[in-house]
Structure formats: C-alpha cells, structure tokens
Enzyme design. Structure first.
Site, short mmCIF file in Angstrom:
data_model
loop_
_atom_site.label_atom_id
_atom_site.label_comp_id
_atom_site.label_asym_id
_atom_site.label_seq_id
_atom_site.Cartn_x
_atom_site.Cartn_y
_atom_site.Cartn_z
N LYS A 22 -5.00 36.75 12.83
CA LYS A 22 -4.18 37.91 12.47
C LYS A 22 -2.80 37.79 13.10
O LYS A 22 -1.77 38.03 12.44
CB LYS A 22 -4.84 39.19 12.93
CG LYS A 22 -3.98 40.45 12.80
CD LYS A 22 -4.68 41.68 13.33
CE LYS A 22 -4.57 41.82 14.83
NZ LYS A 22 -3.30 42.45 15.26
N ASN A 23 -2.74 37.44 14.38
CA ASN A 23 -1.48 37.41 15.09
C ASN A 23 -0.58 36.25 14.68
O ASN A 23 0.61 36.24 15.01
CB ASN A 23 -1.72 37.37 16.60
CG ASN A 23 -2.28 38.68 17.12
OD1 ASN A 23 -2.11 39.73 16.52
ND2 ASN A 23 -2.97 38.62 18.25
N CYS A 116 -1.55 49.69 18.44
CA CYS A 116 -2.38 50.18 19.53
C CYS A 116 -1.54 50.69 20.70
O CYS A 116 -0.55 50.05 21.08
CB CYS A 116 -3.30 49.07 20.03
SG CYS A 116 -4.60 48.61 18.86
N ARG A 121 5.93 48.34 24.86
CA ARG A 121 6.38 47.09 24.23
C ARG A 121 7.76 47.36 23.63
O ARG A 121 7.94 47.47 22.43
CB ARG A 121 5.37 46.65 23.16
CG ARG A 121 4.05 46.21 23.75
CD ARG A 121 3.08 45.72 22.72
NE ARG A 121 2.43 46.82 22.03
CZ ARG A 121 1.44 46.66 21.14
NH1 ARG A 121 1.01 45.46 20.84
NH2 ARG A 121 0.89 47.71 20.56
N ASP A 304 -5.65 39.97 25.36
CA ASP A 304 -6.49 40.41 24.25
C ASP A 304 -7.97 40.09 24.45
O ASP A 304 -8.80 40.52 23.66
CB ASP A 304 -6.01 39.77 22.93
CG ASP A 304 -4.81 40.50 22.34
OD1 ASP A 304 -4.44 41.55 22.87
OD2 ASP A 304 -4.25 40.00 21.35
N ARG A 395 -8.59 46.80 11.91
CA ARG A 395 -7.27 46.19 11.96
C ARG A 395 -7.34 44.71 12.33
O ARG A 395 -6.45 43.95 11.98
CB ARG A 395 -6.38 46.90 12.98
CG ARG A 395 -5.97 48.32 12.58
CD ARG A 395 -5.03 48.93 13.61
NE ARG A 395 -4.02 47.96 14.00
CZ ARG A 395 -3.85 47.52 15.24
NH1 ARG A 395 -4.62 47.95 16.23
NH2 ARG A 395 -2.90 46.64 15.51
#
Length: 419
Positions: A22-23, A116, A121, A304, A395
C-alpha cells in the site's frame, strides 16, 4: 457496523502470499499523473486507501480501469488541479498529489490530509522543499495552494528524513531544469520503488535508498508498466502471528532485505526463522524470551510493526521495553490491550510490558496497525475477542480475516445491527 470475532488458541499453519505494498502503490499512483501516456500498475492491493486514491485521480480528470490487482491509468485528460477536502481527509497520502501536480502542471491546490491519528506529520518540510525548488506556496484555510514561479533544480536539506516529503519533493523536481540534490532523504524501500517507477517513465533519478537523491530534470515522461513491491508490513504481521500462535507458516512473495528488522527481533525472542529466496518460514516456540525494541527510520525497526510486536510481547514471559521514536501518539492500542489483561506501563514514548496471558474482550481499533495488533492479540488470547472499527483495517489489509482463516484461525467477520 462490521466486527471481527476471533477465538484464540488455534495454531496457524500453511502458507500465505503477500500482496503489493500500500505504501508503495499510493505514491506511484500519484506519480502516474506526471505521465502523458498510459500507465499500467500491477500488484496493487484492493484496499480502501487505494479506492480513495482512485477517486482522487478521477476527480482531477484521470481515466482509470481496474482489473483485479491491475490498474490502467490514463492521465492525458487532466483538467483540474484541486484535491478537495472530502477526499483528502480520508487518506494521508493525498498530500502526494501536491508534488505530482506541481511537477507536471505547475499548479496545485490540495486540502490538508487526514489518515490515522497516530501523531504529528506536519507539511512544513514538504512546503520548504517546494519553495526551495521555486514554487510559490500559500497556506490557505484548510488548503495548500502552489504555483510555479522560477523553478530550477536546487540543493535541498530535509530537517528530518520524512518519507512523504522525500517522495513529494522527488516528484516536484522531476521536471525542474538542472540538478536537484535531496539530502537527508528517507531511505525506505517504497521510495526506491517510486524512483524505479519514475525512471521507467523517463525520469533521471538515482540514489533512492541512500540519504542523498540526485534528480536531473527532464522535459516529459512517457507511459510504462510497473509491478509494485510486496508489502513488508503485511508480511511482518503474518510473521508475528505465526510466532505468537506457536505456528508454522511460510510467508511468500517477500523481499527478505526489507524484513531484516522483524526477522532479527523475532529471532531474539526464540522464534525459529528459515529463509529462502522470496519466502520466509516462521516456526513457533513454547519458550519465548522478552526483548527490547526501538522504532527507527528504515533500515531500523519500522513503527508500522510496533503495535503487532507489542501484542506478541504481552504474551511473552519477562519484561520487554518498546521505545517509539517516530510518532508520539502511537500507543493508543495500549488501552485496548489492557482490556484483554495486558500489563503495560507507559512513560512518555516508552512502553514497559510485563508478559503474561491475555483474555478475549470487546475492543476497538484506533488506527490501521492497532487493528492488526488486536487481531494478533485475539489469536493468542483465551476465549473470544470482538474487534470493532474495521474501517481502519480495510485501509491497509486486503481481506485479512479470510487469509487468517486459510491458515487455520477461528476468525469471522460479521455485520452487527445497532439498536
């Protein structure tokens, strides 16, 4: 509202194939806007964040066809340069559209992103980089507005090695005349994958994976076909699940280099790890030992994976310590683990865990990785665990309950009716 019902005490066994990252997929999808030709992306996971990014691209005028894990993206008809709040607030990666739009079209307006709530950030690092390249950036209520002024390659020093800022500035610099040197860059594998994708389209970038990235400006980018790298966090989640259930699981389609921090920490606890090209086997042990973890930027232990390892260490004899160095609010899962009987003491960014037994309870996912951690806790707990707020899990994990079922877990997703 959907919930997951997890009955603990079942040993996982078998093999699981890891999906595309995903990232990695999200910044690559944003970068597809920079091509005037057709882009084919393979191994794109079917996730809510991916669906939101598709809607964002389509709102700008891109034509997208989805065939399973393949996306066909045509950005030749882009006619709009604003990403609305209704889309941006649903996904942190929406901010990456800023760099892509500025790079190709010289203008962009993007609402501040959501995602999230795991900590600060800020966008200031991104904005400083854009300004250094020669873009005028205005901070409007709820939006960032950017326009090209006198864009040229420059030397840019990031205050911290931010992954998002590294990716955003890379894209914004692709068409900047001359050479851009991006120093103190983040080194994550997803940045390397973005570099490889952009280079396939005709960009001239080298150094991703190191702390200095060189970008030589080009005039155009062509269409291409690219396969997204496998998801190291999804792989790590299944590896920890195999260890804590005392299972025996082959995790397939992985890049072993990306998993070394997780392999090392699981090995320290006493799990047996076997590796082969593109796959890793985790065999559980009945005599685990406590360990200490500090989250760090890649190649350190990934933030993560912190929540998932915490669930494991809650059931590992002895005292373990986790130091969270990346996000200040990334211990929100602690309260839910305590509902299951976990003994965890928090002192600032430090969690002190006294290992013992967990019991099933009704818990709620506060964010994506916390949701994964609660599944793992449920797999190892006595009795039934009921997990709500699955929108977070959707997600970032594709049909995770079905994949755990295939390994022998007693896990069911069901719809509840609110009274």
């Amino acid at each position: 509202m959907d919930i997951l019902r997890v009955m603990g005490g079942h040993r996982l066994k078998g093999s699981v194939n890891i999906n595309g990252s995903k990232n990695a997929a999200l910044p690559i999808m944003a970068a597809s806007l920079m091509s005037s030709g057709e882009v084919i992306l393979n191994d794109v996971p079917e996730l809510e964040d991916i669906s939101v990014m598709i809607r964002a691209l389509e709102s700008l005028g891109a034509h997208i066809k989805r065939e399973g894990h393949t996306l066909i993206i045509d950005s030749s008809h882009i006619h709009r340069f604003q990403v609305d709040e209704s889309i941006a607030r649903r996904m942190r990666a929406s901010n990456l559209l800023m760099g892509a739009l500025l790079g190709r079209f010289g203008q962009a307006r993007v609402a501040y992103p959501g995602g999230c709530a795991i900590g600060s950030r800020p966008m200031d690092i991104h904005i400083k980089g854009f300004q250094r390249l020669g873009y005028d950036i205005s901070d409007l209520p709820g939006y960032m507005d950017g326009r090209a002024n006198q864009v040229n390659g420059r030397e840019i020093m990031l205050d911290i090695p931010s992954v998002g800022a590294t990716e955003n500035i890379m894209m914004a610099a692709v068409f900047a005349p001359g050479q851009t040197l991006l120093r103190n860059a983040a080194r994550e594998p997803e940045i390397v994958d973005l570099q490889n994708f952009l280079n396939r389209m005709g960009a001239r970038i080298r150094g991703a994976g190191l702390d200095c990235i060189r970008i030589d400006g080009v005039k155009t980018l062509r269409g291409t076909e690219h396969s997204v790298i496998s998801d190291r966090i999804e792989a790590g989640t299944f590896m920890v699940a195999a260890a804590l259930t005392r299972g025996d699981v082959w995790v397939e389609n992985v890049i072993l280099e990306h998993l070394q921090p997780v392999i090392a920490k699981l090995g320290e606890t006493g799990a047996e790890i076997m590796t082969r090209p593109g796959r890793v086997r985790v065999i559980g042990n009945r005599n685990y030992s406590a360990t200490d973890i500090k989250t760090m930027p890649y190649p350190g232990f990934p933030t993560d994976m912190q929540a998932q390892m915490m669930s494991f260490l809650c059931m590992t004899p002895g005292t373990s310590v986790i130091v969270e160095n990346i996000f200040e609010n990334r211990f929100m899962h602690v309260q839910e683990l305590r509902r299951m009987g976990a003994e965890i003491k928090i002192e600032g960014r430090v969690a002190i865990i006294s290992g013992g037994k967990l019991k099933g309870a009704a818990v709620e996912a506060s964010d994506l990785r916390a949701g994964a951690a609660l599944i793992l806790a449920g797999l190892g707990a006595e009795g039934e665990t009921r997990i709500s707020r699955l929108d977070h899990l959707d997600r970032g994990y594709e049909r995770i309950h079905e994949r755990f079922q295939a390994l022998g877990a007693d896990i069911v997703r069901e719809r509840t009716v609110d009274n």
